[in-house]
Design an enzyme around this catalytic site. Structure first.
Site, mmCIF file in Angstrom:
data_model
loop_
_atom_site.group_PDB
_atom_site.id
_atom_site.type_symbol
_atom_site.label_atom_id
_atom_site.label_comp_id
_atom_site.label_asym_id
_atom_site.label_seq_id
_atom_site.Cartn_x
_atom_site.Cartn_y
_atom_site.Cartn_z
ATOM 1 N N HIS A 367 0.633 -0.839 -0.112
ATOM 2 C CA HIS A 367 -0.292 0.605 0.007
ATOM 3 C C HIS A 367 0.735 1.633 -0.180
ATOM 4 O O HIS A 367 0.530 2.367 -0.311
ATOM 5 C CB HIS A 367 -0.543 0.165 1.521
ATOM 6 N N ARG A 474 -8.818 3.345 -9.707
ATOM 7 C CA ARG A 474 -9.162 1.624 -9.378
ATOM 8 C C ARG A 474 -10.335 1.946 -7.557
ATOM 9 O O ARG A 474 -8.652 2.266 -6.845
ATOM 10 C CB ARG A 474 -7.534 1.622 -9.263
ATOM 11 N N ARG A 510 -13.742 1.355 -11.167
ATOM 12 C CA ARG A 510 -13.723 0.278 -11.735
ATOM 13 C C ARG A 510 -14.354 -0.412 -10.597
ATOM 14 O O ARG A 510 -14.120 -0.063 -9.462
ATOM 15 C CB ARG A 510 -12.291 -0.609 -12.431
ATOM 16 N N GLU A 609 -9.845 -8.706 -18.916
ATOM 17 C CA GLU A 609 -8.355 -9.784 -18.369
ATOM 18 C C GLU A 609 -8.322 -10.800 -17.682
ATOM 19 O O GLU A 609 -7.391 -11.594 -18.221
ATOM 20 C CB GLU A 609 -8.177 -8.672 -17.631
ATOM 21 N N ASN A 632 -2.392 -5.754 -17.638
ATOM 22 C CA ASN A 632 -1.253 -6.659 -17.223
ATOM 23 C C ASN A 632 -1.533 -7.968 -16.743
ATOM 24 O O ASN A 632 -1.026 -8.883 -16.665
ATOM 25 C CB ASN A 632 -1.332 -5.843 -15.354
ATOM 26 N N ASP A 633 -2.767 -7.884 -16.478
ATOM 27 C CA ASP A 633 -3.691 -9.563 -15.944
ATOM 28 C C ASP A 633 -3.866 -10.038 -17.534
ATOM 29 O O ASP A 633 -3.394 -11.351 -17.055
ATOM 30 C CB ASP A 633 -5.243 -9.652 -15.063
ATOM 31 N N ARG A 643 3.099 -11.856 -12.946
ATOM 32 C CA ARG A 643 2.544 -10.694 -13.483
ATOM 33 C C ARG A 643 3.619 -10.029 -12.265
ATOM 34 O O ARG A 643 4.473 -9.054 -12.192
ATOM 35 C CB ARG A 643 1.645 -9.192 -13.311
ATOM 36 N N CYS A 680 -5.652 0.017 -20.258
ATOM 37 C CA CYS A 680 -6.124 0.336 -19.574
ATOM 38 C C CYS A 680 -4.651 -0.220 -18.535
ATOM 39 O O CYS A 680 -4.659 0.456 -17.345
ATOM 40 C CB CYS A 680 -7.120 0.828 -18.573
HETATM 41 C C1 PEP Z 1 -5.084 -4.774 -15.558
HETATM 42 O O1 PEP Z 1 -5.099 -5.566 -15.120
HETATM 43 O O2 PEP Z 1 -4.248 -4.319 -16.415
HETATM 44 C C2 PEP Z 1 -4.934 -3.833 -14.642
HETATM 45 C C3 PEP Z 1 -5.589 -2.278 -15.659
HETATM 46 O O3 PEP Z 1 -5.880 -3.767 -13.684
HETATM 47 P P1 PEP Z 1 -4.796 -4.092 -11.977
HETATM 48 O O4 PEP Z 1 -3.453 -3.777 -12.699
HETATM 49 O O5 PEP Z 1 -5.500 -3.123 -11.249
HETATM 50 O O6 PEP Z 1 -5.391 -5.151 -12.026
HETATM 51 MG MG MG Z 2 -5.690 -6.334 -13.549
#
Ligand code: PEP
Ligand code: MG
Length: 755
Positions: A367, A474, A510, A609, A632-633, A643, A680
């Site tokens: 955090h 987020r 989100r 994702e 990312n996911d 990741r 995103c």
């Molecule tokens: C992602 O997964 O790309 C995303 C934007 O969400 P987070 O990074 O918060 O999992």
């Molecule tokens: Mg994600």
């Protein structure tokens, strides 16, 4: 005590007098060795100081040949002195020359001395040097004498740490405590910060090491321990312990140690040798640290933190100093150094004076890292033991790009970093000038650049970066930095402020994406073998709908009379989206029935994702108002590469033919359905990746605020149509591991700016 004249307390009093004399550091040291030799009835007393090069240099002696001072240098693993330095343990021998480690230094004339007692000079568990006494006779040194000699090293450690002895060092031969150090950890928040160490929990500087009256000191330590126990009990009873990163389990362990009789007995014994209560706490803690630091057992090392915490609290108790740092006294160019810190504590500091943050703990998804990134404070974590490696006021550099820290840097290192920081600042100024420039490619293709956010402190970045809106808010961050579950009205208040701060610019909220690596400290945690594939995000929301329902209601109320964009994370089936949508509809009708004003418009989106969605895109695009690729996911699941696991996260490229074909499929399908599609994940913020996304056909991207400038600069120099053609050709063959080099080449040939 046998052999000693007047005992350790008399010696300490004499040492105090010497320390107060207005003479040079060398003279002080010369007098100290004479005093110790006399007191211990030893013919020799010598001080060896550890240099930055790892060797031990003779700094003063009584009894050995005076010309050996500053000339005799012993390797860190050489002889008995080297052995003491490396083991950080005392060594007493009645026949030193028969010890296997004995090494003879002819210039000292030590061959006539047979017995030897050496103790490490320690500070915060780090060896600073070695103090030795020697006798001609084959003498047995008693436990009391060893203890007494260790106590006297406290005084010498103070001299070394104060920097006084540095003046005696020849140029280029820094003593170890002042030596420059480079430490590598984990990059938590980008940027380069140059400044001076401020300890988040300042150590109490022990002003007085030597006791006037031992019985008074014994009473003081007893009182302080009683007060500390009471304080910890009440902190634990209050249940309000997470504000400054004080976790309940740490306090529980501290409480346990505060009742540990062995630890307390050692402190009392140290007081009996003539130290003040503070001096005794410091000495015992330093010995303990030295011992634990030489262990590799992670459990023991973890306990060291708890013992440090206990010693620190006890020192605060003894000195009456407040435990928390006085925030208003933050100097300019402050670099905060802490073992650990809660996000709320960081937010308490004056942001305008903070240049960086260095932590012993703290992973990338912690955090504190999230808040540091939101505040734009360069931060590095996982620098083991950094709190005891620095002194307040030391020069320090945080490199939040490389994940490195430079402690007390040499001038050339500092100059190099200052230049790096200047270049970054210049680039930033250049991006700032682009803020109002429309984001349109050279051939007239408009690309919407949004930014990602999650906290109120992010909102000013909207104006600073020139982003068109917030493409990903987020919402879990509010939950992650809080001490307890935010109430419905707290959630609503945040969303209202975000919408107000955005001033009409679109914001895509989100819904809660918790679980996986996003753990809420106050929620019951379940052990999962595979948390990334576990009970998280929309799965929790649909299984425990109360949480999602109250969030959705808060969002609907916050956006009364305005438009609301909301999207759901980790959707894996069309049905999940439909259920989430139905829940929103139910909340809307509930609010309508109860006479609340509704948002003018509600748009519901799906995050793409989870790879299964790639095969349900027609249905999703037909039913959702928009989709947003969480790259990312999506990438971690497409490539089955965690990741957060550094060993595999860099193994597969976002610009590989496989991932680009998946992204192309998404943007094309969405296009066929007239469903707006955006990306995103972090790849949107990297100019080359963003270029590829535009080449595939994406016309809206959302990225970290600092990336908006560089991405806009890239697209202002880009022609989208030829790129689309070139990319299509490159994608015809999927044999290459990545198209990165080809794309770089393409950009370079057309002077598309990528930095
Ligand atoms: C992602 O997964 O790309 C995303 C934007 O969400 P987070 O990074 O918060 O999992
Ligand atoms: Mg994600």
């Amino acid at each position: 005590m046998r052999g000693a004249l007047g005992g350790p307390r008399v010696l300490l009093r004499r040492l105090r007098e010497v320390m107060a004399e207005p003479v040079s550091a060398q003279e002080k040291l010369d007098r100290i060795v004479v005093l110790i030799a006399n007191n211990m009835v030893a013919e020799v007393c010598s001080v060896y100081v550890l240099r930055a090069d790892g060797n031990l240099e003779l700094y003063a002696t009584e009894g050995l040949k005076p010309e050996a001072v500053h000339r005799t240098v012993i390797g860190s693993n050489e002889g008995l002195v080297g052995l003491i330095a490396s083991s950080a343990e005392p060594l007493a021998l009645s026949d030193a020359q028969s010890h296997e480690a004995f090494s003879y230094k002819p210039e000292t004339g030590e061959e006539i001395y047979h017995s030897f007692l050496g103790v490490p000079i320690l500070r915060a568990g780090q060896t600073l040097g070695v103090l030795v006494v020697q006798n001609r006779a084959y003498r047995v040194y008693t436990e009391e004498e060893i203890e007494a000699l260790q106590t006297t090293t406290m005084v010498i450690a103070e001299m070394v740490a104060s920097g006084d002895l540095q003046t005696l060092a020849p140029p280029g031969q820094d003593i170890a405590i002042r030596r420059p150090m480079a430490q590598r950890g984990v990059a938590l928040s980008e940027g380069i910060g140059l400044g001076y160490v401020v300890l988040h929990e300042p150590r109490v500087v022990v002003q007085k090491l030597i006791a006037d009256d031992v019985s008074v000191e014994l009473k003081r330590i007893d009182d302080a321990i009683a007060a500390l126990r009471a304080r910890i009990d009440s902190l634990l009873a209050r249940g309000d312990v997470s504000h400054s990163g004080e976790h309940r389990d740490v306090l529980e362990t501290v409480r346990m140690f505060a009742h540990d009789q062995g630890w307390l007995r050692r402190i009392r014994e140290a007081i009996m040798t003539g130290l003040t209560a503070e001096g005794a706490v410091e000495r015992v803690q330093s010995d303990t640290r030295a011992r634990i630091l030489r262990q590799t057992d992670p459990y023991l090392r973890e306990r060291l933190h708890d013992l440090d915490e206990l010693a620190n609290r006890l020192l605060h108790e003894l000195s009456g100093a407040a435990f928390a740092a006085p925030r208003e006294e933050l100097p300019d160019n402050a670099i905060l150094v802490a073992r650990t810190m809660g996000p709320a504590a960081l937010l308490d500091y004056d942001r305008s004076k903070l240049r960086g943050l260095v932590l012993e703990e703290g992973g990338k998804t912690s955090h504190i890292a999230i808040v540091a990134r939101a505040l734009g404070i360069p931060a590095v974590g996982e620098i083991e033991g950094v709190v005891s490696l620095v002194e307040p006021g030391d020069a320090i550099i945080v490199d939040g790009l490389a994940g490195e820290v430079q402690i007390r840097p040499q001038p050339d290192v500092e100059a190099a970093y200052a230049e790096k920081a200047r270049l970054r600042a210049r680039a930033q100024a250049k991006y700032k000038r682009l803020r109002k420039t429309p984001s349109v490619t050279k051939d007239g293709v408009e690309v919407t650049l949004n930014m990602n956010a999650g906290l109120l402190v992010d909102i000013p970045h909207l104006a600073e970066s020139g982003a068109s809106g917030i493409g990903l808010f987020r919402t879990e961050l509010q939950f992650m930095v809080a001490d307890k579950l935010p109430s419905a009205s707290e959630q609503q208040a945040l969303y209202e402020e975000v919408l107000r701060g955005a001033g009409g610019a679109p914001v895509t909220f989100r819904t809660l994406d918790i679980g996986g690596d996003k753990v809420l400290p106050y929620m019951e945690q379940m052990e999962e073998e595979n948390p990334a594939l576990g009970w998280r995000a929309i799965r929790i929301a649909l299984d425990r709908p109360a949480l999602l329902r109250s969030q959705v209601r808060a969002l609907l109320k916050a956006a009364a009379g305005a438009s609301l964009r909301m999207m759901f994370p980790m959707v894996a089936t069309v049905d999940e989206f439909l259920r989430a949508r139905a829940l929103v509809e139910r909340e809307r009708s509930y609010l309508r029935r109860h006479g609340y004003r509704e948002p003018e418009k509600v748009e519901l989106g799906v995050m793409v994702e989870v790879p299964s969605l790639l095969f349900q895109l027609d249905e999703i695009c037909a039913k959702a108002d928009f989709i947003s690729v969480g790259s990312n996911d999506l990438m971690q699941f497409l490539f089955a590469a965690d990741r957060e696991n550094r060993r595999v996260s860099g193994r597969f490229d976002t610009l590989s033919p496989g991932s680009l074909r998946a992204l192309r499929h998404i943007v094309r399908t969405a296009g066929r359905h007239g469903c707006p599609a955006t990306v995103c994940g972090e790849m949107s913020g990297r100019p080359l990746d963003a270029m590829a996304l535009i080449g595939l056909g994406f016309r809206a991207l959302s990225m970290p605020p600092a990336a908006v400038g560089p991405v806009k600069q890239m697209l202002l120099g880009l022609e989208a149509a030829p790129l689309a053609g070139a990319l299509e050709e490159m994608l015809a063959d999927a044999s290459a591991a990545t198209l990165r080099p080809k794309l770089e080449e393409w950009a370079a040939a057309r002077s598309v700016p990528l930095e």
